[in-house]
Motif scaffolding. Structure first.
Motif, PDB file in Angstrom:
ATOM      1  N   UNK A 307       0.811  -1.217   0.000  1.00  0.00           N
ATOM      2  CA  UNK A 307       0.000   0.000   0.000  1.00  0.00           C
ATOM      3  C   UNK A 307       0.844   1.265   0.000  1.00  0.00           C
ATOM      4  N   UNK A 308       1.992   1.253   0.686  1.00  0.00           N
ATOM      5  CA  UNK A 308       2.852   2.444   0.795  1.00  0.00           C
ATOM      6  C   UNK A 308       3.223   2.966  -0.594  1.00  0.00           C
ATOM      7  N   UNK A 309       3.928   2.138  -1.368  1.00  0.00           N
ATOM      8  CA  UNK A 309       4.386   2.581  -2.684  1.00  0.00           C
ATOM      9  C   UNK A 309       3.239   2.714  -3.684  1.00  0.00           C
ATOM     10  N   UNK A 310       2.209   1.859  -3.543  1.00  0.00           N
ATOM     11  CA  UNK A 310       1.041   1.970  -4.426  1.00  0.00           C
ATOM     12  C   UNK A 310       0.301   3.282  -4.186  1.00  0.00           C
ATOM     13  N   UNK A 311       0.247   3.724  -2.938  1.00  0.00           N
ATOM     14  CA  UNK A 311      -0.429   4.988  -2.624  1.00  0.00           C
ATOM     15  C   UNK A 311       0.358   6.180  -3.168  1.00  0.00           C
ATOM     16  N   UNK A 312       1.688   6.046  -3.231  1.00  0.00           N
ATOM     17  CA  UNK A 312       2.503   7.104  -3.846  1.00  0.00           C
ATOM     18  C   UNK A 312       2.075   7.303  -5.298  1.00  0.00           C
ATOM     19  N   UNK A 313       1.965   6.197  -6.028  1.00  0.00           N
ATOM     20  CA  UNK A 313       1.557   6.253  -7.427  1.00  0.00           C
ATOM     21  C   UNK A 313       0.122   6.759  -7.566  1.00  0.00           C
ATOM     22  N   UNK A 314      -0.796   6.247  -6.717  1.00  0.00           N
ATOM     23  CA  UNK A 314      -2.208   6.641  -6.802  1.00  0.00           C
ATOM     24  C   UNK A 314      -2.390   8.124  -6.517  1.00  0.00           C
ATOM     25  N   UNK A 315      -1.663   8.637  -5.523  1.00  0.00           N
ATOM     26  CA  UNK A 315      -1.803  10.052  -5.153  1.00  0.00           C
ATOM     27  C   UNK A 315      -1.256  10.954  -6.261  1.00  0.00           C
ATOM     28  N   UNK A 316      -0.140  10.549  -6.865  1.00  0.00           N
ATOM     29  CA  UNK A 316       0.424  11.328  -7.972  1.00  0.00           C
ATOM     30  C   UNK A 316      -0.539  11.381  -9.157  1.00  0.00           C
ATOM     31  N   UNK A 317      -1.313  10.291  -9.326  1.00  0.00           N
ATOM     32  CA  UNK A 317      -2.291  10.224 -10.416  1.00  0.00           C
ATOM     33  C   UNK A 317      -3.688  10.701  -9.991  1.00  0.00           C
ATOM     34  N   UNK A 318      -3.782  11.258  -8.746  1.00  0.00           N
ATOM     35  CA  UNK A 318      -5.032  11.800  -8.210  1.00  0.00           C
ATOM     36  C   UNK A 318      -6.165  10.759  -8.179  1.00  0.00           C
ATOM     37  N   UNK A 319      -5.806   9.530  -7.882  1.00  0.00           N
ATOM     38  CA  UNK A 319      -6.790   8.443  -7.815  1.00  0.00           C
ATOM     39  C   UNK A 319      -7.250   8.266  -6.363  1.00  0.00           C
ATOM     40  N   UNK A 320      -8.021   9.238  -5.859  1.00  0.00           N
ATOM     41  CA  UNK A 320      -8.477   9.206  -4.466  1.00  0.00           C
ATOM     42  C   UNK A 320      -9.491   8.086  -4.220  1.00  0.00           C
ATOM     43  N   UNK A 321     -10.252   7.746  -5.251  1.00  0.00           N
ATOM     44  CA  UNK A 321     -11.248   6.682  -5.112  1.00  0.00           C
ATOM     45  C   UNK A 321     -10.574   5.357  -4.755  1.00  0.00           C
ATOM     46  N   UNK A 322      -9.456   5.067  -5.401  1.00  0.00           N
ATOM     47  CA  UNK A 322      -8.731   3.825  -5.115  1.00  0.00           C
ATOM     48  C   UNK A 322      -8.188   3.839  -3.689  1.00  0.00           C
ATOM     49  N   UNK A 323      -7.703   4.966  -3.241  1.00  0.00           N
ATOM     50  CA  UNK A 323      -7.164   5.071  -1.877  1.00  0.00           C
ATOM     51  C   UNK A 323      -8.269   4.851  -0.844  1.00  0.00           C
ATOM     52  N   UNK A 324      -9.434   5.493  -1.042  1.00  0.00           N
ATOM     53  CA  UNK A 324     -10.544   5.328  -0.096  1.00  0.00           C
ATOM     54  C   UNK A 324     -11.027   3.880  -0.058  1.00  0.00           C
ATOM     55  N   UNK A 325     -11.108   3.264  -1.223  1.00  0.00           N
ATOM     56  CA  UNK A 325     -11.534   1.866  -1.296  1.00  0.00           C
ATOM     57  C   UNK A 325     -10.552   0.958  -0.553  1.00  0.00           C
ATOM     58  N   UNK A 326      -9.269   1.240  -0.694  1.00  0.00           N
ATOM     59  CA  UNK A 326      -8.242   0.430  -0.021  1.00  0.00           C
ATOM     60  C   UNK A 326      -8.340   0.558   1.489  1.00  0.00           C
ATOM     61  N   UNK A 327      -8.543   1.778   1.978  1.00  0.00           N
ATOM     62  CA  UNK A 327      -8.670   1.996   3.417  1.00  0.00           C
ATOM     63  C   UNK A 327      -9.875   1.242   3.975  1.00  0.00           C
ATOM     64  N   UNK A 328     -10.994   1.234   3.261  1.00  0.00           N
ATOM     65  CA  UNK A 328     -12.179   0.496   3.702  1.00  0.00           C
ATOM     66  C   UNK A 328     -11.889  -0.996   3.828  1.00  0.00           C
ATOM     67  N   UNK A 329     -11.170  -1.539   2.852  1.00  0.00           N
ATOM     68  CA  UNK A 329     -10.824  -2.966   2.903  1.00  0.00           C
ATOM     69  C   UNK A 329      -9.908  -3.269   4.081  1.00  0.00           C
ATOM     70  N   UNK A 330      -8.988  -2.363   4.369  1.00  0.00           N
ATOM     71  CA  UNK A 330      -8.098  -2.568   5.518  1.00  0.00           C
ATOM     72  C   UNK A 330      -8.875  -2.494   6.835  1.00  0.00           C
ATOM     73  N   UNK A 331      -9.919  -1.687   6.892  1.00  0.00           N
ATOM     74  CA  UNK A 331     -10.750  -1.624   8.096  1.00  0.00           C
ATOM     75  C   UNK A 331     -11.435  -2.966   8.359  1.00  0.00           C
ATOM     76  N   UNK A 332     -11.949  -3.582   7.304  1.00  0.00           N
ATOM     77  CA  UNK A 332     -12.567  -4.905   7.443  1.00  0.00           C
ATOM     78  C   UNK A 332     -11.537  -5.931   7.905  1.00  0.00           C
TER      79      UNK A 332
END
Length: 459
Positions: A307-332
């Motif tokens: 998630x660390x390095x993947x979030x670097x790429x997602x944030x640079x590409x402004x893919x906030x939807x993917x980040x929010x979805x990932x956080x929800x899965x980690x909560x479960x």
């Protein structure tokens, strides 16, 4: 293929191949890491009783305490490996191979210089240190422990340079491969100690050599393999050392340095505090609980590491939807591991007996309870911290780390001295001092990712 075998296979294959390319890569690494980490856990669990039987619970406590003290010197890294992880991931995301190789080369050069100087300084100072007094053990062990300290510190300096390859692999969103390197080092150490048990009498020096040489051999082979093969284009070269990139690594690394130093003070002093207040044998009890419930954290880390390095790429590409979805899965996943941890706690006494043998080590239930609570809180906050590390939003974490070590040490000493609490006070103090992870980091995530706020939140 048999129907009962084929159905789960195709279900897993279908699950892995669905979603964003970034998610598919992460899921493949997670599946591979589950197998690899499972082997690592088995090896780690086997090492504990084997080592205790080889040198006794008290000797094992001395080893753990000395190792923890030496690991304090990781602050010499000044956060450069974490800075390299972010800078390398950013360069890769931009397909800038030349900059990526330059960051790797510069990190190798700087870290090699730093730890060579640190090693020489330690050799000069070590002869004046009374390790028996520092650890609170018999004076007759001073020479043996001094030699062991030299072995451990030498290993520590060498592995910090050699482990740059695992940083590069992890930054490339392939943590499973990095886990294989660690697992093979553990396996080789287990084999060597197994041979020692049947061929020699208990010796702290032999134990130190086994546990230090094995991972260095594996790391050395890994560097040769990867930098001559899959990562040949990133192979370190003196010609690629770039002082301007060094400045970038130092700038980001300085913040990680404070964060790392805080963690070292906050967690690695535990063994020393326990040894001086309760004796080396209680260090063993604490570390058994830490290893036992640390299995939960290890499982969570398998899923979280990409998630660390993947979030670097997602944030640079402004893919906030993917980040929010990932956080929800980690909560479960957090909730599932909490349930598993509750079962582990209820049956902890039986597991300790089965694992270590009846009467080998006495462990209080309260120590197990607070060990479980510590990892539950850590897992909850770690997903937010990992995201913020990936996008270099470190200001609040940096500020909190300036005071958290003092909160930790003060809390633990008060609980021991004025409330007569046992070893579990170390876990309580760590929970309280980790306020950034379970309070500040979730708020910061919400402000940046959900509300799209900037300012102090993103710095």
């Amino acid at each position: 293929m048999n129907y009962w075998l084929a159905t789960p296979y195709y279900l897993v294959k279908d699950l892995v191949q669905k979603g964003h390319v970034r998610s598919i890569k992460a899921k493949k690494n997670i599946l591979a890491s589950i197998v690899i980490k499972g082997c690592s856990v088995a090896i780690s669990l086997a090492l504990v009783p084997l080592t205790i039987n080889y040198i006794s619970p008290s000797g094992y406590g001395i080893w753990l305490t000395l190792s923890a003290i030496v690991s304090w010197f990781s602050f010499f890294d000044i956060g450069m490996t974490q800075g390299l992880r972010n800078k390398f991931a950013e360069a890769k995301a931009k397909d800038d191979t030349e900059s990526a190789q330059s960051y790797v080369s510069t990190a190798f050069a700087v870290i090699a210089i730093i730890f060579s100087a640190a090693w020489l300084l330690f050799l000069a100072v070590n002869q004046f240190l009374d390790w028996s007094q520092i650890l609170g053990v018999e004076q007759s062990m001073r020479g043996e422990i001094s030699m062991l300290a030299t072995i451990v510190f030498t290993y520590f300096c060498l592995q910090f340079v050699l482990r740059i390859i695992t940083t590069v692999i992890t930054a490339d969103q392939q943590p499973a491969k990095a886990s294989v390197i660690d697992m093979l080092g553990q396996l080789l150490a287990l084999i060597i100690i197994f041979v020692l048990v049947y061929t020699t009498s208990g010796s702290l020096i032999n134990l130190g050599l086994a546990l230090c040489i094995a991972p260095l051999v594996v790391l050395g082979v890994a560097n040769i393999y990867f930098f001559r093969g899959p990562y040949k284009v990133f192979r370190p070269s003196l010609a690629k050392v770039n002082l301007s990139h060094a400045k970038g690594l130092f700038g980001l690394g300085a913040v990680f340095f404070v964060i790392q130093l805080s963690g070292i003070i906050q967690y690695e002093t535990a063994n020393l505090i326990i040894s001086r207040n309760f004796g080396p044998s209680e260090v063993t009890s604490y570390n058994i609980v830490f290893r036992y419930f640390g299995i939960l954290n290890m499982v969570f880390a398998i899923f979280l590491t990409p998630f660390w390095s993947a979030s670097t790429e997602a944030f640079l590409n402004k893919d906030m939807k993917w980040i929010r979805s990932s956080i929800q899965k980690y909560n479960w996943l957090n909730m599932a591991l909490m349930l598993a941890g509750t079962v582990m706690l209820l049956f902890s006494e039986q597991v300790y007996t089965l694992w270590l043998g009846k009467g080998t080590v006495e462990i209080d239930f309260m120590l197990s309870f607070w060990g479980f609570m510590f990892f539950a809180v850590s897992m909850f906050g770690s997903k937010y911290v990992s995201l913020l590390n990936g996008i270099s939003a470190l200001r609040l974490q940096f500020l909190s780390c300036l005071i958290s070590p003092f909160i930790y040490i003060l809390t633990v000493l008060i609980l021991i001295k004025y409330y007569n609490m046992g070893v579990y006070s170390v876990f309580i103090g760590a929970i309280i001092a980790n306020f950034n992870a379970f309070i500040l980091a979730p708020i910061q995530y919400y402000k940046i990712i959900v509300q799209n706020k900037r300012g102090i939140w993103i710095r």
